[in-house]
Design a protein around this motif. Structure first.
Motif, short mmCIF file in Angstrom:
data_model
loop_
_atom_site.label_atom_id
_atom_site.label_comp_id
_atom_site.label_asym_id
_atom_site.label_seq_id
_atom_site.Cartn_x
_atom_site.Cartn_y
_atom_site.Cartn_z
N SER A 18 -4.08 2.57 11.10
CA SER A 18 -4.75 3.76 12.08
C SER A 18 -4.15 3.32 13.36
O SER A 18 -3.44 2.05 13.57
CB SER A 18 -6.30 3.43 12.12
OG SER A 18 -6.84 4.08 13.27
N ASP A 20 -3.70 3.49 17.85
CA ASP A 20 -4.12 4.13 19.20
C ASP A 20 -3.19 3.98 20.17
O ASP A 20 -2.50 2.91 20.27
CB ASP A 20 -5.42 3.11 19.45
CG ASP A 20 -6.08 3.49 20.85
OD1 ASP A 20 -5.40 4.33 21.49
OD2 ASP A 20 -7.10 2.83 21.04
N SER A 24 -8.78 6.88 23.72
CA SER A 24 -10.07 6.63 23.19
C SER A 24 -11.13 7.82 23.18
O SER A 24 -10.93 8.58 24.11
CB SER A 24 -10.82 5.26 23.42
OG SER A 24 -11.59 5.57 24.58
N ALA A 25 -12.08 7.79 22.27
CA ALA A 25 -12.99 9.00 22.38
C ALA A 25 -13.75 8.86 23.52
O ALA A 25 -14.32 9.90 24.02
CB ALA A 25 -13.81 8.71 21.14
N ARG A 37 -7.03 12.92 19.65
CA ARG A 37 -8.23 11.98 19.26
C ARG A 37 -8.32 12.12 17.67
O ARG A 37 -8.63 13.50 17.21
CB ARG A 37 -9.61 12.30 19.94
CG ARG A 37 -9.36 12.01 21.28
CD ARG A 37 -10.85 12.19 21.75
NE ARG A 37 -10.68 11.96 23.47
CZ ARG A 37 -11.62 12.56 24.29
NH1 ARG A 37 -12.42 13.51 23.98
NH2 ARG A 37 -11.56 12.38 25.50
N HIS A 38 -8.22 11.04 16.92
CA HIS A 38 -8.50 11.05 15.50
C HIS A 38 -7.72 12.03 14.88
O HIS A 38 -8.29 12.95 14.04
CB HIS A 38 -9.96 11.15 15.22
CG HIS A 38 -10.71 9.83 16.08
ND1 HIS A 38 -10.25 8.48 15.81
CD2 HIS A 38 -11.55 9.71 17.14
CE1 HIS A 38 -10.92 7.78 16.77
NE2 HIS A 38 -11.41 8.53 17.39
N PHE A 40 -5.62 13.96 11.97
CA PHE A 40 -5.10 13.80 10.63
C PHE A 40 -4.49 15.05 10.37
O PHE A 40 -4.90 16.10 10.96
CB PHE A 40 -6.06 13.41 9.82
CG PHE A 40 -6.98 12.26 9.80
CD1 PHE A 40 -6.54 11.08 8.98
CD2 PHE A 40 -7.81 11.92 10.87
CE1 PHE A 40 -7.10 9.87 9.13
CE2 PHE A 40 -8.32 10.77 11.03
CZ PHE A 40 -8.06 9.66 10.04
N LYS A 65 -1.81 10.45 10.30
CA LYS A 65 -3.27 9.62 10.16
C LYS A 65 -3.76 8.78 11.20
O LYS A 65 -3.23 7.99 11.78
CB LYS A 65 -2.93 8.48 9.04
CG LYS A 65 -4.23 7.77 8.61
CD LYS A 65 -3.88 6.64 7.51
CE LYS A 65 -5.17 5.77 6.92
NZ LYS A 65 -4.68 4.72 6.08
N ASP A 66 -4.97 9.30 11.68
CA ASP A 66 -5.62 8.85 12.90
C ASP A 66 -4.87 8.80 14.19
O ASP A 66 -4.71 7.63 14.58
CB ASP A 66 -6.31 7.21 12.27
CG ASP A 66 -7.44 7.30 13.44
OD1 ASP A 66 -7.84 5.97 13.42
OD2 ASP A 66 -8.15 8.08 13.90
N ASN A 68 -3.99 8.79 17.83
CA ASN A 68 -4.67 9.16 19.23
C ASN A 68 -3.64 8.75 20.39
O ASN A 68 -3.16 7.78 20.22
CB ASN A 68 -5.87 7.88 19.45
CG ASN A 68 -6.86 8.11 18.44
OD1 ASN A 68 -7.78 9.10 18.58
ND2 ASN A 68 -6.81 7.14 17.21
N GLY A 105 -9.48 16.88 13.59
CA GLY A 105 -9.28 15.91 14.83
C GLY A 105 -9.29 16.70 16.17
O GLY A 105 -9.37 17.92 16.11
#
Length: 181
Positions: A18, A20, A24-25, A37-38, A40, A65-66, A68, A105
């Motif tokens: 994952s 970043d 962030s959210a 954000r997040h 995929f 994959k994930d 951000n 996402g």
């Protein structure tokens, strides 16, 4: 592996991790930003037309994959990685130009969920498989794009001003008369 560079900060992603990239959210965006954000992105294996959603790992391959990230107005972003690492796919998904796959996402532009129409109106995106006309100069190429992309209400003078602005912003003024091919 994808590397995304924000000015002097470097972040790396291994395919199984994952990641970043500074967003962030819970972050509050200020000003003009693109926020992911997040994210995929999955594509069906063997392009099975019966697969309408990737629900099983054996039906689909995860390309992104994930992811951000956040890019603010005025920042330069470089996306680096080897062949097949997902660089073009990331840009395609952000620009709403992805095909044959399923994105999950959030992608926000100025805190608003981006749409295909929004991205078409606010951005220009040259795909890696687009071709430039080799007999045109840099300036002529930008004018050609301006004629195709800018609203019809723009005057010829406004289009020339926009091309001049882009040449300056990209630091291409000194090669504006050079042929692209």
């Amino acid at each position: 592996r994808i590397q995304i560079l924000f000015e002097n900060m470097k972040y790396e992603r291994q395919d199984t991790d994952s990641v970043d990239y500074g967003a962030s959210a819970d972050d509050e965006e200020v000003g003009k930003t693109i926020t992911v954000r997040h994210l995929f992105y999955k594509v069906p294996i063997n392009q099975n037309p019966l697969v309408v959603e990737c629900t099983k790992d054996e039906e689909c391959k995860t390309i992104l994959k994930d992811i951000n990230l956040r890019v603010r107005c005025g920042e330069m972003l470089a996306i680096l990685g080897g062949s097949g690492s997902g660089k073009t796919t990331l840009l395609d998904v952000i620009a709403c130009r992805h095909e044959n796959g399923f994105a999950e996402g959030e992608v926000l532009v100025n805190n608003k969920k981006r749409t295909r129409v929004m991205m078409k109106n606010i951005s220009a995106y040259v795909r890696q498989d687009d071709y430039l006309l080799p007999n045109l100069s840099v300036s002529e190429t930008l004018m050609f794009v301006a004629e195709l992309k800018l609203p019809t209400c723009f005057t010829a003078e406004q289009k020339h001003e926009r091309v001049d602005s882009v040449l300056s912003e990209l630091g291409l003024r000194h090669v504006s008369s050079s042929k692209v091919g």
